[in-house]
Scaffold this motif. Sequence first.
Motif, mmCIF file in Angstrom:
data_model
loop_
_atom_site.group_PDB
_atom_site.id
_atom_site.type_symbol
_atom_site.label_atom_id
_atom_site.label_comp_id
_atom_site.label_asym_id
_atom_site.label_seq_id
_atom_site.Cartn_x
_atom_site.Cartn_y
_atom_site.Cartn_z
ATOM 1 N N VAL A 56 0.904 -1.080 -0.088
ATOM 2 C CA VAL A 56 0.106 0.087 -0.077
ATOM 3 C C VAL A 56 0.933 1.308 -0.165
ATOM 4 N N ASP A 57 0.652 2.036 -1.036
ATOM 5 C CA ASP A 57 1.243 3.404 -0.986
ATOM 6 C C ASP A 57 0.276 4.408 -0.342
ATOM 7 N N VAL A 58 0.982 5.127 0.377
ATOM 8 C CA VAL A 58 0.503 6.666 0.914
ATOM 9 C C VAL A 58 0.929 7.612 0.473
ATOM 10 N N VAL A 59 0.014 8.430 -0.164
ATOM 11 C CA VAL A 59 0.516 9.755 -0.711
ATOM 12 C C VAL A 59 -0.399 10.837 0.202
ATOM 13 N N THR A 60 0.376 11.655 0.672
ATOM 14 C CA THR A 60 -0.344 12.802 1.320
ATOM 15 C C THR A 60 -0.535 13.909 0.738
ATOM 16 N N GLU A 71 -3.506 18.886 -11.179
ATOM 17 C CA GLU A 71 -4.093 17.837 -11.581
ATOM 18 C C GLU A 71 -4.042 16.446 -10.607
ATOM 19 N N LEU A 72 -4.908 15.976 -9.998
ATOM 20 C CA LEU A 72 -4.870 14.946 -9.102
ATOM 21 C C LEU A 72 -3.889 13.628 -9.790
ATOM 22 N N ALA A 73 -4.507 13.336 -10.933
ATOM 23 C CA ALA A 73 -3.772 12.244 -11.670
ATOM 24 C C ALA A 73 -2.590 12.256 -11.669
ATOM 25 N N ALA A 74 -2.095 13.565 -12.510
ATOM 26 C CA ALA A 74 -0.716 13.733 -12.852
ATOM 27 C C ALA A 74 0.057 13.810 -11.629
ATOM 28 N N ALA A 75 -0.326 14.103 -10.422
ATOM 29 C CA ALA A 75 0.422 14.078 -9.070
ATOM 30 C C ALA A 75 0.618 12.810 -8.755
ATOM 31 N N LEU A 76 -0.424 11.843 -8.747
ATOM 32 C CA LEU A 76 -0.303 10.412 -8.381
ATOM 33 C C LEU A 76 0.717 9.778 -9.451
ATOM 34 N N ALA A 77 0.699 10.091 -10.620
ATOM 35 C CA ALA A 77 1.806 9.462 -11.675
ATOM 36 C C ALA A 77 3.117 9.775 -11.197
ATOM 37 N N ALA A 78 3.215 10.960 -10.759
ATOM 38 C CA ALA A 78 4.655 11.455 -10.535
ATOM 39 C C ALA A 78 5.017 10.633 -9.212
ATOM 40 N N THR A 79 4.189 10.108 -8.319
ATOM 41 C CA THR A 79 4.486 9.916 -6.893
ATOM 42 C C THR A 79 4.470 8.473 -7.085
ATOM 43 N N VAL A 80 3.707 7.534 -7.583
ATOM 44 C CA VAL A 80 3.553 6.118 -7.627
ATOM 45 C C VAL A 80 4.088 5.682 -9.196
ATOM 46 N N PRO A 99 -7.713 9.123 -18.876
ATOM 47 C CA PRO A 99 -7.660 7.879 -17.968
ATOM 48 C C PRO A 99 -6.153 7.704 -17.438
ATOM 49 N N ALA A 100 -5.973 7.175 -16.185
ATOM 50 C CA ALA A 100 -4.874 6.661 -15.772
ATOM 51 C C ALA A 100 -4.887 5.324 -15.399
ATOM 52 N N VAL A 101 -3.648 4.682 -15.463
ATOM 53 C CA VAL A 101 -3.528 3.142 -15.393
ATOM 54 C C VAL A 101 -2.675 2.786 -14.455
ATOM 55 N N LEU A 102 -3.035 1.592 -13.848
ATOM 56 C CA LEU A 102 -2.151 0.946 -12.693
ATOM 57 C C LEU A 102 -1.674 -0.386 -13.081
ATOM 58 N N ARG A 103 -0.194 -0.517 -13.027
ATOM 59 C CA ARG A 103 0.322 -1.859 -13.483
ATOM 60 C C ARG A 103 0.027 -2.278 -14.969
ATOM 61 N N GLY A 104 -0.343 -1.105 -15.704
ATOM 62 C CA GLY A 104 -0.517 -1.536 -17.359
ATOM 63 C C GLY A 104 -1.777 -2.077 -17.539
ATOM 64 N N GLN A 105 -2.585 -2.370 -16.573
ATOM 65 C CA GLN A 105 -4.015 -2.637 -16.825
ATOM 66 C C GLN A 105 -4.777 -1.632 -17.367
ATOM 67 N N GLY A 106 -6.090 -2.051 -17.596
ATOM 68 C CA GLY A 106 -6.987 -0.904 -18.342
ATOM 69 C C GLY A 106 -7.522 0.269 -17.186
ATOM 70 N N PRO A 107 -7.638 1.315 -17.663
ATOM 71 C CA PRO A 107 -8.157 2.308 -16.616
ATOM 72 C C PRO A 107 -9.411 1.843 -15.713
ATOM 73 N N SER A 137 -13.696 4.674 -17.284
ATOM 74 C CA SER A 137 -13.094 4.825 -16.067
ATOM 75 C C SER A 137 -13.489 5.665 -15.131
ATOM 76 N N VAL A 138 -13.189 5.814 -14.006
ATOM 77 C CA VAL A 138 -13.408 7.213 -13.131
ATOM 78 C C VAL A 138 -12.424 8.276 -13.428
ATOM 79 N N ASP A 139 -12.931 9.332 -13.515
ATOM 80 C CA ASP A 139 -12.120 10.487 -13.736
ATOM 81 C C ASP A 139 -11.511 11.215 -12.512
ATOM 82 N N LEU A 140 -10.395 10.860 -12.144
ATOM 83 C CA LEU A 140 -9.556 11.102 -11.090
ATOM 84 C C LEU A 140 -9.480 12.510 -10.873
ATOM 85 N N ASN A 141 -9.487 13.512 -11.937
ATOM 86 C CA ASN A 141 -9.455 14.864 -11.719
ATOM 87 C C ASN A 141 -10.571 15.443 -11.527
ATOM 88 N N ALA A 142 -11.714 14.684 -11.486
ATOM 89 C CA ALA A 142 -13.149 15.463 -10.957
ATOM 90 C C ALA A 142 -12.923 15.592 -9.322
#
Length: 813
Positions: A56-60, A71-80, A99-107, A137-142
Motif C-alpha cells: 500500500v502506497d500512502v500519498v499525503t 491535476e490529481l492524476a498527474a500528481a499520483l503518476a509522479a509519485t507512484v 484515464p490513468a492506468v495501474l500496472r499497465g492494466q485497463g483504466p 473509467s473514473v475521472d480522478l481529476n474530478a
Amino acid sequence: MRYRSLLLAAASLTAFAATARAQTAAPAAENTNVEEIVVTGTRTAGRSRLDTLAPVDVVTAKTLQQRGSTELAAALAATVPSINFPRPSNTDGTDSVRPAVLRGQGPDQTLVLVNGTRRHATALVNLNGSVGRGSASVDLNAIPSVALERIEVLRDGASAQYGSDAIAGVVNLRLREASSGGGVTVTTGKYITSFTGLQTGQKQKRRDGLTTTVSGWQGLKLGSDGFLTLSAEYLDRDYTNRSDIDTRVTPQRVTSRFGDPEVEQVSFYANAGKPIGDNWEAYGWYGYQQRDAEASATYRLPTDASQNIPSVYPNGYLPLITTNTEDVTAAVGLRGELAGWKLDTNLVYGKNDLDFGVKNTINPSYGAGSPTSFKAGGLTYDQLVFGLDASREFEVGLAGPLNVAWGVEARRETYQVNAGEVASYARGTVSPTLSFGSRGFTGFTPGNAVDVDRDAVGVYLDLEGKLTEKLTGSAAVRYEDYSDFGTNTSWKLAGRYDFTDAFALRGAVSTGFRAPSLQQQYFTSTSILYINQTVGGVTTAVPFETGTYPSVSAVGKALGGKPLEPEKSKNFSLGAVYHKGAFELTVDAYRIDVDNRIVLTETLTGSATAAAGTNARVIFDLLAPYGASAARYFTNGVDTKTVGVDVVARYRIVDDQAGTFDLTAAGNVNNFDVRRTPTTTVLPTPVTLFARQATLRFEEGTPEWKVTLQGDWSKGPWGATLRTTLYDDVLAPGTAADGSGDWRTGTQGIVDLEARYRFGQHTTVSVGADNLFDQYPDQVPPNLNTSGGNPWSSFSPFGFNGRFLYGRLAVSW
C-alpha cells in the motif's frame, strides 16, 4: 538535454546510496519511522503501511502539492511508479477526461474509492487511439486535491474484498477531516519551451498553457464535537499547442492544435462528521465539479471540396470540440458499535454528465447557410450504492484475535446517450453530395439514444488474524449477482511472515473480475453513408449507418456479437519488507492473468460492389437488412498476462546543520503480453477482431519500466524538492501491417525542481519547474505527419508540452 537528466538522476542515486551508507553516522531523529495507519486492503484496525499483507502506497496532501500541476492524476503518476497518466490529444472527449492506468492494466480495472466507498465512473467511453481505448473509467481529476487528506494505493488484486474492477488494485481517496484551521493556495504557471520541428527544421518557441489554480479549505466545528470541512478549487488553463508547421498551405504556418485543451473548472467539496451518543457517528460528504473544456479536431484544408465551403472558410478551418462535464456526488452514513460489532452503513450517489458541442465548424451538406456551431448530444451515467460493513474481533486460540468482517453492497446504475441537434448529424439538401454532420465531431442521432439500467448485489466475508507470533494470514470471499449477466464469486488468500522485527515476506493469491460496464454494453454512435443501390433497374442513393453498436443490437448480432460477460483475473504476488530505523525497502513481484477482456473490435466494412462470397460482400449482405454498411462493437475474447515488480526504498536523515532529507527511490517493471485475440465466426475468411495495432497498444502503449528518484529537503523556513523520473521507450503503433507506420517515444528522463521559503508560521512561497530541462519525446517523422499537426505521440507517458515554470503562494491558519 536527455543526458543532463540522466546525469542528474545518477547524481540523485549516488546521493541516496551515500546517505544510506552514512546512516549510522547521521544523527537520528527521535522518530524517523513514521507509522502511517492504513485502512485499504485490510479491515483490521491499526495496521500500518509497512505491516500490511499487500503493498500500500500512502500519498499525503503535502506530497500532492509539491509540483506545478494541480491535476490529481498527474500528481499520483509522479509519485507512484506503477501509475501512468498519458496526455492524449485529438481524441475527442478523452482530451478532457483522461484515464490513468495501474500496472499497465485497463483504466477501468482499478477500483476507485472515496472514504472507502465505491466512486462512480465517467459517462465517457474512450473510443479513439489512446491508452485505455474501449474503457469507461473514473475521472480522478474530478476530485480536487485540496479536498484530500491522503490517498492510499493498494497494489494488489482485491475483488474478493471490494468487488468488481479491483483487478490491478484500489485507489482510496480519503477526504480531509478538520474542525479548525484552513488555508488558501494560489498556483500560477506557464509553459516556456522550444523545439526544432522536423517539418522545416525551424526552432519554434512556445509560450502558452497559462494555468492558474486557486484553492482553499476551512475546518469548522459542527456543534461541540463534530466537524465540517469545506474545500473549493478554481482552475483556469489556456490550451497548449505543439503542432508543427503545415507545409501543405501557403504561406506555410501552423494550422493545427495538438496539446492540452483549454479548461475552466470549479470544484467544491464538503465533508462532515458528528458523534451521536457514546458509540455512534453520523457522517457524509457532498462534491460538485463543473468543467468546461475545449479541444481541437484536425484541420480542414480550404481545398477539401468534401469538407469545406470556401465562402464560409476561405482559409480552411479547425473544428473545436467542447466537452462540458458536470460531476456530482453525495453520501450519508452512520457508524458505531452494536453488540460488540463495529458497524458502518452508508448510501452514496454519484453522477457524471457530459455534453458535447462543436464550434468553428460546418455541416458541408447544408451549404453556405450551415450553422458553424452545434450541440452534438451527450452522455450520462449515475450510480446509487448502499453499503453495510461489520467487523468484530474474536479470541479463537490463535496468537492474536481473529478479525471477522462481513458486508453487503447493493448498487443501481443507469446510463443514457442523448441525441444532438438535427444539423449535427443530418444530411442537408443544399449540397447532399458533400460530407454531412458537424465536422470534427458528428452528433449523436436519435437512433443512438439509449436509457438503460441494472442492479447488482454483493456479499463478502473477510477473515484476518495472527496465526502464530510470526505468521499473519487472511482469507476473503465475495459473491455478486448482476441483473444483466449473472453471478460471480471471487476469493483471496494472503499471508505475511515476520522473520524479525525488521524483515518480513508477504504474498497473496486471488481471483477477480470486472463486470461489463453499461457504457460498453450500450454505447452507440453512428453516422450515415449514402450508397447507390439498384432496384428494378432504378439506382438511388440509400442511407446506410456506420459506427459503434451494442454487441446485442441487431447489427452487432449479425456480425457475431454476443452479450458481454465479465472479465476474469488471477493475481499472484510475493514481496519482501525491510525496515530499520530511518530506512525502509519493499520489493513486490506480481503476475496478473486476465481472461475474456472486453475490447472494441476492428471496424468490419461491407461493400455493395464487392465480389460475391468475399468478406466485404458478406458483411454488406449481413448488415443491409438493418440499414448499416460498417460496424464495430464490444466483445470478450482477449487474454493477457502481466508480470512485474515494484521496488520502493525510503530513507530519512535528520542533521542539525544540514537539515532534514527525505529520500525516495522507486521503480516499476511491467511486462504485458497478449496471449489470445478473438476472430470472426460469420465470415468466409476468418479475420481477427483485435488486430496488430490494438494488440501493440496493449503490450507497448505504457512504459515497460519507470523509475522515480526524489529528494525532499527542509531546514528552518527553507525547503526544496528534486525529482527525476525515467521512462522506458513506448510504442505508438501505426496501421501498416509491416510496422512502417510505428513510432517510438524514446527512453527519456524528466527532472522537476521546486524551492520553498516559509515566512513566519503561516505563509509559504514556492517556485519551480516541471520538466526543468525541457525534454520532449522523440518526434514523429514527417512521412508519418504530413500535415505537421501531430508531431508527438499521445502515448508519451509524460506528455509533450515541455518545460512548465510556476510559482505558488500558500497561506494557512
